[in-house]
Design a protein around this motif. Sequence first.
Motif, PDB file in Angstrom:
ATOM      1  N   TYR A 146      12.033  50.304  18.211  1.00 16.69           N
ATOM      2  CA  TYR A 146      11.910  48.945  17.684  1.00 16.69           C
ATOM      3  C   TYR A 146      10.971  48.951  16.496  1.00 16.69           C
ATOM      4  CZ  TYR A 146      14.171  47.173  21.891  1.00 16.69           C
ATOM      5  OH  TYR A 146      15.075  46.911  22.881  1.00 16.69           O
ATOM      6  N   LYS A 147      11.281  48.096  15.518  1.00 16.96           N
ATOM      7  CA  LYS A 147      10.367  47.965  14.380  1.00 16.96           C
ATOM      8  C   LYS A 147       9.100  47.268  14.862  1.00 16.96           C
ATOM      9  CE  LYS A 147      13.241  49.808  11.563  1.00 16.96           C
ATOM     10  NZ  LYS A 147      13.411  50.980  12.453  1.00 16.96           N
ATOM     11  N   GLN A 148       9.297  46.378  15.809  1.00 17.30           N
ATOM     12  CA  GLN A 148       8.161  45.676  16.381  1.00 17.30           C
ATOM     13  C   GLN A 148       8.321  45.691  17.886  1.00 17.30           C
ATOM     14  OE1 GLN A 148       7.803  41.750  14.750  1.00 17.30           O
ATOM     15  NE2 GLN A 148       5.776  41.474  15.584  1.00 17.30           N
ATOM     16  N   PHE A 149       7.260  46.029  18.602  1.00 19.61           N
ATOM     17  CA  PHE A 149       7.354  46.089  20.059  1.00 19.61           C
ATOM     18  C   PHE A 149       6.048  45.631  20.663  1.00 19.61           C
ATOM     19  CE2 PHE A 149       7.139  48.244  24.197  1.00 19.61           C
ATOM     20  CZ  PHE A 149       8.359  47.842  24.726  1.00 19.61           C
ATOM     21  N   LYS A 150       6.148  44.707  21.607  1.00 17.43           N
ATOM     22  CA  LYS A 150       4.922  44.153  22.174  1.00 17.43           C
ATOM     23  C   LYS A 150       5.136  43.932  23.658  1.00 17.43           C
ATOM     24  CE  LYS A 150       3.337  39.925  20.924  1.00 17.43           C
ATOM     25  NZ  LYS A 150       3.517  38.993  19.859  1.00 17.43           N
ATOM     26  N   LEU A 207      16.119  45.700   8.596  1.00 11.81           N
ATOM     27  CA  LEU A 207      15.654  44.315   8.713  1.00 11.81           C
ATOM     28  C   LEU A 207      15.852  43.623   7.379  1.00 11.81           C
ATOM     29  CD1 LEU A 207      12.317  44.712  10.737  1.00 11.81           C
ATOM     30  CD2 LEU A 207      14.430  43.641  11.533  1.00 11.81           C
ATOM     31  N   VAL A 250      15.611  40.700  20.755  1.00 13.69           N
ATOM     32  CA  VAL A 250      14.199  41.060  20.893  1.00 13.69           C
ATOM     33  C   VAL A 250      13.470  40.290  19.800  1.00 13.69           C
ATOM     34  CG1 VAL A 250      12.508  42.914  20.717  1.00 13.69           C
ATOM     35  CG2 VAL A 250      14.660  43.290  21.933  1.00 13.69           C
ATOM     36  N   ASP A 301      10.112  39.173  17.987  1.00 13.97           N
ATOM     37  CA  ASP A 301       8.737  39.655  17.764  1.00 13.97           C
ATOM     38  C   ASP A 301       8.337  40.710  18.790  1.00 13.97           C
ATOM     39  OD1 ASP A 301       8.122  38.356  15.422  1.00 13.97           O
ATOM     40  OD2 ASP A 301       7.328  36.569  16.426  1.00 13.97           O
ATOM     41  N   GLY A 302       9.235  41.633  19.053  1.00 15.13           N
ATOM     42  CA  GLY A 302       8.912  42.765  19.916  1.00 15.13           C
ATOM     43  C   GLY A 302       9.037  42.499  21.405  1.00 15.13           C
ATOM     44  N   GLN A 303       9.476  41.293  21.772  1.00 11.66           N
ATOM     45  CA  GLN A 303       9.611  40.997  23.200  1.00 11.66           C
ATOM     46  C   GLN A 303      11.038  40.559  23.497  1.00 11.66           C
ATOM     47  OE1 GLN A 303       6.506  38.025  23.701  1.00 11.66           O
ATOM     48  NE2 GLN A 303       5.048  39.611  24.291  1.00 11.66           N
ATOM     49  N   THR A 348      10.422  38.302  13.740  1.00 13.08           N
ATOM     50  CA  THR A 348      11.287  39.476  13.636  1.00 13.08           C
ATOM     51  C   THR A 348      12.278  39.467  14.791  1.00 13.08           C
ATOM     52  OG1 THR A 348       9.423  40.672  12.692  1.00 13.08           O
ATOM     53  CG2 THR A 348      11.293  42.003  13.454  1.00 13.08           C
ATOM     54  N   GLU A 366      15.401  41.635  16.614  1.00 13.95           N
ATOM     55  CA  GLU A 366      16.121  42.909  16.684  1.00 13.95           C
ATOM     56  C   GLU A 366      17.066  42.904  17.881  1.00 13.95           C
ATOM     57  OE1 GLU A 366      13.589  46.545  15.963  1.00 13.95           O
ATOM     58  OE2 GLU A 366      11.989  45.061  16.095  1.00 13.95           O
ATOM     59  N   ARG A 397      17.809  47.848  22.098  1.00 10.92           N
ATOM     60  CA  ARG A 397      17.967  49.226  21.623  1.00 10.92           C
ATOM     61  C   ARG A 397      18.015  50.182  22.807  1.00 10.92           C
ATOM     62  NH1 ARG A 397      17.527  49.149  16.199  1.00 10.92           N
ATOM     63  NH2 ARG A 397      16.083  47.671  15.218  1.00 10.92           N
ATOM     64  N   GLU A 426       7.373  46.485  32.844  1.00  9.24           N
ATOM     65  CA  GLU A 426       7.618  45.594  31.704  1.00  9.24           C
ATOM     66  C   GLU A 426       8.891  44.761  31.973  1.00  9.24           C
ATOM     67  OE1 GLU A 426       5.411  45.464  29.128  1.00  9.24           O
ATOM     68  OE2 GLU A 426       6.546  43.778  28.314  1.00  9.24           O
TER      69      GLU A 426
END
Lengths: 239, 248
Positions: free
Chosen positions: A98-102, B22, B72, B74-76, B101, B103, B106, B222
């Motif tokens: 992921y480009k961003q992962f939180k 992106l 996904v 902002d990464g969540q 962001t 996505e 993946r 997670e």
Amino acid sequence: MYSLLTAFQNSVGRKILTGVTGIALTGFLIVHLAGNLTLFTIDYSNADNAFNRYAHFLHELGLLLIVAEIGLLAIFLIHAYLGIAIYLRKRKSRPEAYKQFKTRGGASKQGFSSRTMIVTGILLLLFTVSHVNHFKFGPGWSGEAEYTQVVNVGGEETQIRDLSKLVGETFQDPIYVIVYVAIMILLGFHLRHGIWSALQSLGAMNKKLTPVIYAIAGILGILIAIGFLLLPILIYFTV
Amino acid sequence: MSTMTINLKVWRQKNASTPGKLVDYRVEGVSEHMSFLEMFDHLNEQLMKKGEEPVEFDHDCREGICGSCNMVIDGQAHGPQKGTAACQLHMRHYKNEDTITVEPWRATAFPMIRDLVVDRSAFDRIQAAGGYISVNTGAAPDAHAVPVSKEDSDIAFDYAACIGCGACVAACPNASASLFTGAKVAQFARLPQGQVERERRVVRMVEQMEKEGFGDCSNYAECEAVCPMEISIQSIAEMRREYMKAIT
Ligand code: SF4
Ligand code: FES
């Protein structure tokens, strides 16, 4: 229909085996730590002490000890192999990051200790090889006079290895103390996630118990690490 | 009514064989009442007016029950809100000029189709491998004909709430499908109807999960944190117990 080999071939089997071997290794650490505790009580200048006698007692087990050592080595290698296999499969399962992962937080147990299992694991593997090489196969292993002593064991004059001398000498070197302490801190992190994770992997978990066991496992992991790292510091400053 | 401007960074990818990237979009006139997906509809209208390709994203029910809105954010997985799918997230949680962001899921086992759409049929094949029971068709039995304890029925119901969205896989650092598969296995194992296929179900579903290329579980939990149905990782522990029983 089932053999140990099929368990290596799927994620649930691998997880169960990782858990079983991990718990066995934790058990070994606790026994090892108990043995080390004698080092807090002894006089390093006298070879006839509780630590050397304990080491001698183990040595005298002969075949039994060899069987136990081979078993321990096998458990260790299986655990390390599975850890590496799980890591490699993870890389195949998500080749594009992921480009961003939180992390979402909340129920998540993602954190420094869980994310670094592979790193702490590999460092512990390297450490263990060097540790066994340094102490077990180190000076005195082949009966060097400087590291052996004749003491009275059960009424008989017996030549035993002066392992505490080697321990005392080793931890005069500040580099060795620092490296040892650092590795034990990593062990603490590995156990922080590992002990809880092993129980979850063996299915010994339910929703209500999880927070309690997660907390207890963390404390246990930290206590084991502290137990191991106090010794070199103490030896450095007192012996 | 005042509106917001949102800066989106959206993953655009033509197909599995073309690399994606992106792309920045400035979406003006976003109302706080819009859902996250409606904001995408709004963006797509603007794109189409300009003659550009709209962003492909999966959706159906738009009320958190079909599990198709994979994003996904902002990464969540499904975004920052607990216990909801992306379609249930509203723009009132964002401020004017926020950058978001977005996505796709993946995972090797969820091949890319286009933009934010991935192929989740691996889940269907895991389900088909063992997530069923044998019953005679015909007259439905009375609801109280088969006794089930309150505890089992409650927990089985919690597990049965899985909507097959795949967020558990998307959020897992290992891309493992253990929460999905665990929920299915444990749901049936707790019910009398699930007993006939109990042992072969867990073995077959676990093997199928392996074949599809999902990763191993490392107990990060997670998945539980992002699951829109808040399914507990207790289901994964139960799947492991079932597996041990089945193979011994
Ligand atoms: S377990 Fe939760 S996150 Fe996973 S597919 Fe089912 S509903 Fe989605
Ligand atoms: S569109 Fe159906 S769950 Fe989001």
